[in-house]
Design a protein around this motif. Structure first.
Motif, PDB file in Angstrom:
ATOM      1  N   VAL A  10       0.830  -1.207   0.000  1.00 54.73           N
ATOM      2  CA  VAL A  10       0.000   0.000   0.000  1.00 54.73           C
ATOM      3  C   VAL A  10       0.862   1.253   0.000  1.00 54.73           C
ATOM      4  N   GLY A  11       1.836   1.309   0.904  1.00 54.74           N
ATOM      5  CA  GLY A  11       2.683   2.486   0.976  1.00 54.74           C
ATOM      6  C   GLY A  11       3.457   2.729  -0.298  1.00 54.74           C
ATOM      7  N   THR A  12       4.005   1.659  -0.859  1.00 57.73           N
ATOM      8  CA  THR A  12       4.798   1.786  -2.078  1.00 57.73           C
ATOM      9  C   THR A  12       3.950   2.272  -3.251  1.00 57.73           C
ATOM     10  N   THR A  13       2.788   1.675  -3.442  1.00 57.37           N
ATOM     11  CA  THR A  13       1.935   2.046  -4.575  1.00 57.37           C
ATOM     12  C   THR A  13       1.426   3.474  -4.428  1.00 57.37           C
ATOM     13  N   THR A  14       1.079   3.864  -3.207  1.00 57.36           N
ATOM     14  CA  THR A  14       0.611   5.237  -2.975  1.00 57.36           C
ATOM     15  C   THR A  14       1.733   6.241  -3.199  1.00 57.36           C
ATOM     16  N   ALA A  15       2.933   5.920  -2.738  1.00 54.55           N
ATOM     17  CA  ALA A  15       4.072   6.813  -2.940  1.00 54.55           C
ATOM     18  C   ALA A  15       4.358   6.998  -4.426  1.00 54.55           C
ATOM     19  N   LEU A  34      10.840   1.283  -5.432  1.00 52.90           N
ATOM     20  CA  LEU A  34      10.440   2.613  -4.992  1.00 52.90           C
ATOM     21  C   LEU A  34      11.647   3.526  -4.849  1.00 52.90           C
ATOM     22  N   SER A  35      12.055   4.107  -5.952  1.00 53.29           N
ATOM     23  CA  SER A  35      13.159   5.059  -5.940  1.00 53.29           C
ATOM     24  C   SER A  35      12.967   6.008  -7.118  1.00 53.29           C
ATOM     25  N   GLY A  36      13.791   7.042  -7.145  1.00 53.04           N
ATOM     26  CA  GLY A  36      13.709   7.974  -8.255  1.00 53.04           C
ATOM     27  C   GLY A  36      13.446   9.381  -7.794  1.00 53.04           C
ATOM     28  N   PRO A  37      13.350  10.311  -8.728  1.00 56.09           N
ATOM     29  CA  PRO A  37      13.140  11.718  -8.396  1.00 56.09           C
ATOM     30  C   PRO A  37      11.851  11.922  -7.600  1.00 56.09           C
ATOM     31  N   GLY A  38      11.952  12.759  -6.581  1.00 55.05           N
ATOM     32  CA  GLY A  38      10.763  13.111  -5.812  1.00 55.05           C
ATOM     33  C   GLY A  38      10.456  12.181  -4.672  1.00 55.05           C
ATOM     34  N   ILE A  39      11.216  11.104  -4.490  1.00 55.00           N
ATOM     35  CA  ILE A  39      10.950  10.149  -3.416  1.00 55.00           C
ATOM     36  C   ILE A  39      12.165  10.052  -2.504  1.00 55.00           C
TER      37      ILE A  39
END
Length: 313
Positions: free
Chosen positions: A12-17, A40-45
């Motif tokens: 849930v957290g990953t998909t929402t982020a 879960l990585s990349g610009p803005g996170i």
């Protein structure tokens, strides 16, 4: 765009982020490890190491945030122990920072349903897990009504989707049987109609609740596809995978109770038997009418779920 803080980096957290970042928001993900999830990585996170039960740590990480999302996922057998301090810490952080608190909820609080569940259905649970969730909701709502915080909650049915691990979904765990053409054994009545919540729709609902003030002070159901029984849903998975339909059987309750004598996890499942031995349906009309959110078509849900599953060994 604003800062949004996600507490928990499970499905849930990953998909929402990911969704919030894709919409141009700054996203900060808090977890015990502090490291990024696999995808879960990349610009803005940004990732930070914070214990979800640490009110001070949560407060510091949430300063300047528009919203804080409770996507924590304690072990199923530890809800009475792990949830209360986490819920209290999140309320404290929301109060100290002014961020909206958005909680990922479920249907446990309703107990044994008498018809289709809506956000206005009585919170009548008598089992331990349902009472835990209802206490969390009551505490957060009381803080909201006292003007201490602003909050809302999304409630979903059993998860389905390519991001969901088998241990988090009664449907996803059937994928090995689907792939191998073997009998699928399910908990409860295989033919009782059920609601299912696609994880992309869960994330879309959470992101909306954190960015729309009309959401404040109440719970909202995640839009879900028309009900499908476990048997029908498994047959749909087979068709999406290009496999013949597998036989589907319910595990007898006496067998489950015998296993529960030695398995803490099975004891928890037997404790919520009412979720499996009758129709278990939710209505999200209010969410659709208010925010325009609709469920992903079921055909796309099963195709995505099967497409992400590894082939049989």
């Amino acid at each position: 765009m604003a800062l949004h803080v996600i507490v928990g980096k499970g499905p849930v957290g990953t998909t929402t982020a990911e969704l919030l970042a894709a919409r141009g928001h700054e996203v900060r993900v808090l977890s015990r490890s502090g490291g990024p999830a696999a995808r879960l990585s990349g610009p803005g996170i940004e990732h930070r190491r914070v214990d979800a039960a640490d009110a001070g740590g949560l407060t510091e990480a949430a300063r300047g945030a528009a919203a804080v999302y409770n996507a924590v996922n304690p072990a199923y057998t530890r809800w009475p122990v792990d949830w209360p301090p986490v819920a209290a810490a999140l309320i404290a952080a929301a109060e100290r920072t002014g961020a909206v608190l958005v909680t990922m909820g479920n249907l446990y609080g309703y107990g044994r349903p008498d018809g289709v569940m809506t956000p206005d259905s009585p919170l009548a649970a008598t089992d331990t897990k349902g009472r835990v969730r209802n206490r969390m909701w009551a505490d957060a709502l009381a803080a909201h009504e006292a003007g201490r915080i602003r909050m809302s909650e999304a409630r979903a049915a059993d998860f389905v989707g390519p991001q969901v691990p088998p241990e988090h979904s009664h449907l996803v765990r059937q994928l090995p049987a689907v792939r191998r053409g073997r009998r699928a054994w399910v908990v409860g009545d295989p033919d009782a109609p059920r609601s299912w919540s696609f994880l992309d729709d869960v994330a879309a609902t959470l992101a909306t609740l954190g960015t729309d003030e009309r959401a404040l002070g109440r719970a909202w159901h995640v839009p879900s596809s028309p009900p499908r029984s476990q048997r029908a849903a498994i047959v749909d998975l087979c068709a999406a995978a290009g496999r013949p339909a597998v036989p589907v059987s319910g595990i007898p309750w006496p067998v489950l109770r015998a296993v529960a004598a030695v398995s803490p996890m099975m004891r928890e499942i037997v404790d919520v038997r009412h979720q499996f031995d009758q129709p278990y349906l939710m209505d999200a009309a209010a969410t659709t009418e208010t925010f325009g959110l609709t469920a992903t078509p079921w055909e796309r849900v099963v195709a995505a779920t099967v497409g992400a599953a590894p082939p049989a060994a």
